[in-house]
Design a protein around this motif. Structure first.
Motif, PDB file in Angstrom:
ATOM      1  N   LYS A   4       0.855  -1.190   0.000  1.00  0.00           N
ATOM      2  CA  LYS A   4       0.000   0.000   0.000  1.00  0.00           C
ATOM      3  C   LYS A   4       0.888   1.236   0.000  1.00  0.00           C
ATOM      4  N   ILE A   5       0.786   2.012  -1.083  1.00  0.00           N
ATOM      5  CA  ILE A   5       1.581   3.230  -1.239  1.00  0.00           C
ATOM      6  C   ILE A   5       0.705   4.444  -0.954  1.00  0.00           C
ATOM      7  N   CYS A   6       1.241   5.352  -0.148  1.00  0.00           N
ATOM      8  CA  CYS A   6       0.574   6.629   0.104  1.00  0.00           C
ATOM      9  C   CYS A   6       1.330   7.704  -0.668  1.00  0.00           C
ATOM     10  N   HIS A   7       0.641   8.361  -1.581  1.00  0.00           N
ATOM     11  CA  HIS A   7       1.221   9.456  -2.355  1.00  0.00           C
ATOM     12  C   HIS A   7       0.804  10.752  -1.670  1.00  0.00           C
ATOM     13  N   MET A  25       6.498   2.668 -10.132  1.00  0.00           N
ATOM     14  CA  MET A  25       6.618   1.744  -8.997  1.00  0.00           C
ATOM     15  C   MET A  25       5.516   0.695  -9.031  1.00  0.00           C
ATOM     16  N   LYS A  26       4.303   1.154  -9.260  1.00  0.00           N
ATOM     17  CA  LYS A  26       3.164   0.236  -9.275  1.00  0.00           C
ATOM     18  C   LYS A  26       3.323  -0.810 -10.385  1.00  0.00           C
ATOM     19  N   LYS A  27       3.704  -0.364 -11.570  1.00  0.00           N
ATOM     20  CA  LYS A  27       3.856  -1.280 -12.700  1.00  0.00           C
ATOM     21  C   LYS A  27       4.954  -2.305 -12.433  1.00  0.00           C
ATOM     22  N   ARG A  28       6.077  -1.869 -11.880  1.00  0.00           N
ATOM     23  CA  ARG A  28       7.189  -2.786 -11.593  1.00  0.00           C
ATOM     24  C   ARG A  28       6.799  -3.815 -10.534  1.00  0.00           C
ATOM     25  N   LEU A  29       6.017  -3.412  -9.553  1.00  0.00           N
ATOM     26  CA  LEU A  29       5.536  -4.366  -8.549  1.00  0.00           C
ATOM     27  C   LEU A  29       4.606  -5.384  -9.192  1.00  0.00           C
ATOM     28  N   LEU A  30       3.689  -4.916 -10.039  1.00  0.00           N
ATOM     29  CA  LEU A  30       2.755  -5.823 -10.707  1.00  0.00           C
ATOM     30  C   LEU A  30       3.480  -6.814 -11.605  1.00  0.00           C
ATOM     31  N   TRP A  31       4.538  -6.369 -12.299  1.00  0.00           N
ATOM     32  CA  TRP A  31       5.335  -7.274 -13.134  1.00  0.00           C
ATOM     33  C   TRP A  31       5.936  -8.406 -12.300  1.00  0.00           C
ATOM     34  N   ARG A  32       6.156  -8.141 -11.024  1.00  0.00           N
ATOM     35  CA  ARG A  32       6.761  -9.133 -10.133  1.00  0.00           C
ATOM     36  C   ARG A  32       5.711  -9.930  -9.353  1.00  0.00           C
ATOM     37  N   GLY A  33       4.449  -9.753  -9.736  1.00  0.00           N
ATOM     38  CA  GLY A  33       3.378 -10.491  -9.092  1.00  0.00           C
ATOM     39  C   GLY A  33       2.992  -9.964  -7.725  1.00  0.00           C
ATOM     40  N   ILE A  34       3.335  -8.703  -7.442  1.00  0.00           N
ATOM     41  CA  ILE A  34       2.999  -8.093  -6.146  1.00  0.00           C
ATOM     42  C   ILE A  34       1.879  -7.087  -6.371  1.00  0.00           C
ATOM     43  N   ASP A  35       0.753  -7.306  -5.728  1.00  0.00           N
ATOM     44  CA  ASP A  35      -0.344  -6.358  -5.836  1.00  0.00           C
ATOM     45  C   ASP A  35       0.061  -5.035  -5.188  1.00  0.00           C
ATOM     46  N   CYS A  36      -0.526  -3.975  -5.689  1.00  0.00           N
ATOM     47  CA  CYS A  36      -0.168  -2.649  -5.202  1.00  0.00           C
ATOM     48  C   CYS A  36      -1.389  -1.739  -5.287  1.00  0.00           C
ATOM     49  N   SER A  37      -1.598  -0.982  -4.240  1.00  0.00           N
ATOM     50  CA  SER A  37      -2.632   0.044  -4.285  1.00  0.00           C
ATOM     51  C   SER A  37      -1.977   1.380  -3.943  1.00  0.00           C
ATOM     52  N   VAL A  38      -2.448   2.429  -4.601  1.00  0.00           N
ATOM     53  CA  VAL A  38      -1.919   3.774  -4.379  1.00  0.00           C
ATOM     54  C   VAL A  38      -3.058   4.665  -3.924  1.00  0.00           C
ATOM     55  N   PHE A  52      -0.188   2.247   5.725  1.00  0.00           N
ATOM     56  CA  PHE A  52       0.574   2.222   4.476  1.00  0.00           C
ATOM     57  C   PHE A  52       1.936   1.569   4.668  1.00  0.00           C
ATOM     58  N   ASP A  53       2.455   0.995   3.560  1.00  0.00           N
ATOM     59  CA  ASP A  53       3.751   0.319   3.578  1.00  0.00           C
ATOM     60  C   ASP A  53       4.876   1.205   3.068  1.00  0.00           C
TER      61      ASP A  53
END
Length: 163
Positions: A4-7, A25-38, A52-53
Motif C-alpha cells: 500500500k503506497i501513500c502518495h 513503482m506500481k507497474k514494476r511491482l505488478l510485473w513481479r506479481g505483487i499487488d499494489c494500491s496507491v 501504508f507500507d
C-alpha cells in the motif's frame, strides 16, 4: 501480498510529473506479481498513515511547499514523523526530500521549518543546477539528472547516499 503506497500531496507536489514515479513503482511491482494500491493524500485530507507500507512525496516549487506547511500543521506532520520512526520507507523527490529535513530557506531568505525527520537542511539560490550527474553507491555507478537551485547540507551524523 499487497503493498500500500501513500502518495502525499499529489495535488501540489507534482512539479516534474512525479505521478509518473508512482505509476512506474506500481507497474514494476505488478510485473513481479505483487499487488499494489496507491492512495493519494492531498491537502485537507487525512488518513491513518500507519496502514501504508511506503510513502512517496514529489517535488514542488517554493510556493507549493509553503502552502502545504499549513496542512502539515494539524496532525499530519506527527503522523509522517511516526511513520518514518517506525521504519516505513519514503521515496522523496525535490521538495518532498526537503520537507523531510529541518528547514528550507528560499533564495530570498524566507525560512520554511519542516519535519526534521532527517538531519539536513536546504538553502536555495538564484542559479539553478541543471544537467546530468553520476555518483558511486557502494561500488555501483548511479546516473541521474538534476534540476534544482537548492543546496542540501547534511548533519554531522548523516551520511550521503554516495559520492
Amino acid at each position: 501480498m499487497e503493498i500500500k503506497i501513500c502518495h502525499l500531496y499529489p495535488d501540489v507536489l507534482n512539479l516534474y510529473g512525479d505521478r509518473g514515479n508512482v505509476i512506474c513503482m506500481k507497474k514494476r511491482l505488478l510485473w513481479r506479481g505483487i499487488d499494489c494500491s496507491v492512495t493519494g493524500l492531498p491537502i485537507g485530507e487525512s488518513l491513518p498513515l500507519s496502514e501504508f507500507d511506503l510513502f512517496f512525496i514529489g517535488g514542488g516549487q517554493d510556493f507549493e511547499q509553503e502552502i502545504l506547511l499549513r496542512d502539515m500543521g494539524n496532525h499530519k506532520a506527527a503522523e509522517v514523523k511516526a511513520a518514518a520512526e517506525d521504519g516505513k520507507p519514503f521515496l522523496c523527490v525535490c521538495g518532498g526530500y526537503q520537507l523531510m529535513g529541518h528547514y528550507y530557506e528560499t533564495a530570498k531568505g524566507v525560512r520554511c521549518d519542516y519535519l526534521g525527520v532527517m538531519d539536513l537542511y536546504t538553502v536555495g539560490a538564484e542559479k539553478r543546477m541543471i544537467g546530468n550527474f553520476a555518483f558511486d553507491f557502494e561500488g555501483t555507478p548511479v546516473v541521474g539528472f538534476e534540476n534544482h537551485s537548492g543546496q542540501t547540507f547534511l548533519g554531522e551524523d548523516t551520511a550521503p547516499l554516495g559520492r
